[in-house]
Motif scaffolding. Structure first.
Motif, PDB file in Angstrom:
ATOM      1  N   UNK A   1       0.820  -1.206   0.000  1.00 44.00           N
ATOM      2  CA  UNK A   1       0.000   0.000   0.000  1.00 44.00           C
ATOM      3  C   UNK A   1       0.851   1.252   0.000  1.00 44.00           C
ATOM      4  N   UNK A   2       1.923   1.233   0.794  1.00 49.46           N
ATOM      5  CA  UNK A   2       2.805   2.397   0.885  1.00 49.46           C
ATOM      6  C   UNK A   2       3.536   2.654  -0.434  1.00 49.46           C
ATOM      7  N   UNK A   3       3.939   1.586  -1.113  1.00 48.85           N
ATOM      8  CA  UNK A   3       4.633   1.748  -2.400  1.00 48.85           C
ATOM      9  C   UNK A   3       3.726   2.440  -3.423  1.00 48.85           C
TER      10      UNK A   3
ATOM     11  N   UNK B   1      -3.506   1.507  -3.341  1.00 49.67           N
ATOM     12  CA  UNK B   1      -2.951   1.790  -2.013  1.00 49.67           C
ATOM     13  C   UNK B   1      -4.029   1.615  -0.952  1.00 49.67           C
ATOM     14  N   UNK B   2      -5.221   2.162  -1.229  1.00 46.13           N
ATOM     15  CA  UNK B   2      -6.341   2.050  -0.281  1.00 46.13           C
ATOM     16  C   UNK B   2      -6.698   0.586  -0.042  1.00 46.13           C
TER      17      UNK B   2
ATOM     18  N   UNK C   1      -5.270  -5.091  12.153  1.00 48.29           N
ATOM     19  CA  UNK C   1      -4.796  -4.158  13.181  1.00 48.29           C
ATOM     20  C   UNK C   1      -3.436  -3.559  12.922  1.00 48.29           C
ATOM     21  N   UNK C   2      -2.931  -3.625  11.680  1.00 48.85           N
ATOM     22  CA  UNK C   2      -1.619  -3.036  11.375  1.00 48.85           C
ATOM     23  C   UNK C   2      -1.701  -1.522  11.590  1.00 48.85           C
ATOM     24  N   UNK C   3      -0.972  -0.980  12.579  1.00 52.10           N
ATOM     25  CA  UNK C   3      -1.166   0.422  12.986  1.00 52.10           C
ATOM     26  C   UNK C   3      -0.835   1.456  11.921  1.00 52.10           C
ATOM     27  N   UNK C   4       0.244   1.243  11.165  1.00 49.78           N
ATOM     28  CA  UNK C   4       0.608   2.226  10.144  1.00 49.78           C
ATOM     29  C   UNK C   4      -0.388   2.223   8.985  1.00 49.78           C
TER      30      UNK C   4
ATOM     31  N   UNK D   1      -2.383   5.543   7.659  1.00 54.25           N
ATOM     32  CA  UNK D   1      -2.451   6.039   6.276  1.00 54.25           C
ATOM     33  C   UNK D   1      -3.887   6.057   5.748  1.00 54.25           C
ATOM     34  N   UNK D   2      -4.711   5.148   6.209  1.00 55.72           N
ATOM     35  CA  UNK D   2      -6.136   5.210   5.858  1.00 55.72           C
ATOM     36  C   UNK D   2      -6.754   6.492   6.415  1.00 55.72           C
TER      37      UNK D   2
END
Length: 685
Positions: A412-414, A428-429, A439-442, A446-447
């Motif tokens: 998603x970040x890429x 990405x979304x 539960x991935x915090x980052x 970003x969401x």
């Protein structure tokens, strides 16, 4: 105990005498200024008189004695300067002592923090606070903050709220945002101070302006919920974003696993049986199995020690020990975690990209998702290898296909940042959303960013705030959930309540229900007894708004019985109805059925009462027995009314009710139970 008593006495004296010490310093400085000014004026007069004398003599003696007079004048000026030398030396020494004093306080503070971070025993932690006390005595403000917190939260039995408030008030005047936040919290609950929400809001505003993340979070929650302020999503978003940015920055290197949040309401009888905290005996049994060669247990214990979960201390050496054992037995997960340890670096496994690559490769060759993700990270950031986005993308995709949330986030970040691929916010979304479900915090962060700015999605302030709030709740302050739980378990109710109450103020739903639960028990001593039920009701309300079904039922109970508020059957029925319709809560179904049966606050409806009793029994196995008894009573009373009292007039029925009292139905239930017991005994006999 002598050590703790000594510390307490020092801190109380420190809190009381700070103001007088500061006043004395101010007076002393003023006196020194006056003396210096007077000496300076005398010097000027003497120099001027000598200059005038020189002019007179030069007119009489002229050039002949001019050199001699100049020599005498220089000697006189030198004597004046020498006269001032001891005083200037004294001032210089004072400044030097002050600097040394400050430096020593800073060094003690650093030493105390280091001991606190590295210590495992309570004795070592108590020593750290002794060092903080010494540094605080030297005027170190950060050490004073540490000691004020110890006095407020009751670290090592040091709880003394009066002394804590004195210290916080001094620190607040010195501009400490932590002290301002603490005073806001105490004013908000009326703990040791007058209950004053307006004053609390002012303290929080000053705290947030000074940089307090906790104050920012509290204000975010208040504007989100409209607590003593006008509800405003945009202001809440602004506050939460600042905290979320701070947390996300901390999470860039560390994943930041949330701290266990034990619900006291679910385990009031036997807290040690909960699954959130690992029981000590069970831990010893797991250690025994791990040493006997149970690979799965070895990996599990390694993970627990790596991040410090289930009430266990973070211990890199133990984590590496168990991972190495499991890796030797062929565990791909263990290999991947060893690679992770060497990639991030710690005391047991110093940062080493080559070693990380080796273990990640071993795990990846076995198709392990964590190992594949690790290789992707190495290529993405160029750790020990050249940056290669194509290779990183390949490994992230393989790990993501296996469901690893961290790899989903990286993909998603890429696409979000356009690193090695074309920017595509929709893709990405998609990956951020998938990772956020685990539960991935980052990914959640970003969401929130996307919803806050309307990037790739329709802008939604409400959704953004909800997501930011989830990230903010991963802050280091969440560690208080464990200390509060252990304090409660050890019987230190006041310490537990203060810690849960602060977390509740920050918007943690679990802390709100736990604080209300403790207040309801009336075991705490830091609030007056008559204030406990109203405060508990307030907290149950806040927890209910955040989706706690148990809290919603509790609000109904408080209005039904008149706890902390006036009796109001209509309001009670309304809250029970919400719990039934929204959460399908069995207890609420039973309570609402009883109210329909007797027409309390709502129109009497026997058929609806029957239906709700049946629904309660179907929803929860625990409701079977009480529902059976309630239906037996209901049917029996209907039978009595329809058959035995068919020919009786209405007034005779009312006479029966007035004779037996308003709780005659309970007597009937008792009679039915007695008959059932008699029948059962007769059958066995």
């Amino acid at each position: 105990m002598k050590l703790l008593n000594w510390l307490t006495e020092i801190l109380i004296i420190l809190g009381v005498t700070i103001t007088s010490v500061e006043a004395e310093k101010h007076i002393k400085r003023q006196k020194e200024t006056n003396v210096t000014t007077q000496v300076s004026m005398n010097e000027d007069k003497q120099v001027l008189s000598h200059i005038l004398e020189q002019r007179k003599l030069s007119e009489i003696i002229k050039t002949k004695n001019l050199l001699e007079i100049k020599k005498k004048l220089k000697l006189k000026i030198k004597r004046i300067e020498n006269r001032d030398l001891p005083e200037r030396n004294t001032n210089h020494l004072k400044e030097q002592v002050k600097e040394n004093f400050t430096d020593e306080g800073d060094e003690l503070l650093k030493m105390g923090i280091k001991i606190l971070q590295e210590s495992k025993s309570q004795k070592q932690k108590a020593e750290a606070y002794m060092i903080f006390a010494k540094a605080a005595g030297m005027g170190n403000l950060k050490a004073m903050e540490k000691m004020a917190d110890a006095l407020l939260f009751g670290n090592f039995g040091l709880q003394n709220i009066t002394a804590a408030i004195q210290l916080y008030e001094f620190l607040a005047k010195e501009g400490s945002h932590k002290a301002q936040n603490a005073l806001g919290f105490l004013s908000s609950y009326g703990i040791g101070m007058d209950y004053n929400q307006a004053k609390a809001l002012i303290y929080y505003s000053f705290g947030s302006a000074g940089g307090s993340m906790m104050s920012q979070m509290i204000l975010g929650y208040r504007y989100l919920s409209g607590i003593n302020v006008l509800q405003d999503c945009e202001i809440a978003l602004n506050h939460y974003k600042k905290v979320a940015d701070y947390i996300a920055d901390k999470l860039e290197k560390n994943e930041g696993i949330p701290v266990e949040k034990v619900r006291l309401t679910e385990r009031p009888e036997n807290l040690s049986s909960n699954s959130e905290i690992l029981d000590w005996d069970l831990y010893q049994y797991y250690k025994f199995l791990a040493e006997r060669g149970d690979v799965q247990i070895q990996v599990s214990l390694g993970q627990l020690h790596l991040i410090g979960r289930k009430g266990l201390d973070r211990d890199y050496y133990k984590a590496l020990h168990y991972f190495l054992k499991a890796a030797k037995a062929g565990s791909a997960n263990a290999m991947a975690f060893i690679g992770k340890m060497y990639l991030e670096g710690n005391a047991a496994a110093p940062q080493n990209n080559a070693t990380a690559f080796k273990y990640f490769s071993m795990a990846a060759n076995k198709g392990n998702a964590i190992g594949l993700h690790g290789l992707g990270l190495l290529y993405f950031y160029g750790k020990g290898v050249a940056v290669n986005y194509a290779e990183a993308l390949k490994y992230f995709q393989k790990a993501a296909e296996k469901g690893w949330p961290n790899a989903q986030f990286q993909l998603g970040f890429m696409y979000y940042s356009g690193s090695g691929v074309w920017k595509d916010y929709k893709i990405a979304f998609k990956y951020f959303y998938l990772a956020s479900q685990s539960g991935q915090p980052l990914a959640i962060y970003y969401l929130a960013e996307m919803y806050a700015t309307g990037t790739g999605v329709l802008r939604s302030c409400t959704t953004a705030v909800k997501l930011y709030k989830g990230v903010c709740e991963l802050g280091h302050w969440a560690e208080r959930f464990l200390t509060a739980y252990f304090a409660y378990k050890d019987g230190d109710i006041d310490s537990s309540l203060v810690q849960y109450a602060l977390l509740a103020e920050m918007g943690y739903e679990v802390a709100q229900s736990n604080s209300a639960f403790i207040l309801e028990s009336k075991k705490a001593n830091i609030l007056e007894k008559e204030k406990m039920y109203p405060m508990a009701l307030l907290l149950w309300n806040r927890a209910a708004v955040q989706g706690n079904a148990f809290a919603r039922v509790k609000i109904g109970d408080y209005h039904y019985y008149g706890y902390g508020t006036k009796k109001n059957y209509q309001t009670a029925a309304m809250h029970y109805s919400i719990a039934v319709n929204k959460y399908h809560n069995a207890q609420a179904m039973f309570n609402l059925a009883y109210m329909y049966e007797h027409g309390l606050g709502i129109v009497k409806d026997i058929h609806l009462a029957r239906r709700l009793y049946d629904m309660a029994a179907q929803t929860s196995p625990d409701a079977h027995v009480p529902v059976f008894l309630a239906l037996m009573k209901l049917e029996t009373m209907l039978l009595i009314r329809e058959i035995l009292f068919f020919n009786f007039t209405r007034w005779k029925w009312m006479k029966l009710e007035s004779t037996l009292g308003p709780y005659w139905d309970l007597l009937v239930i008792g009679l039915i139970v007695a008959i059932l017991i008699f029948l059962l005994q007769s059958r066995h006999g």
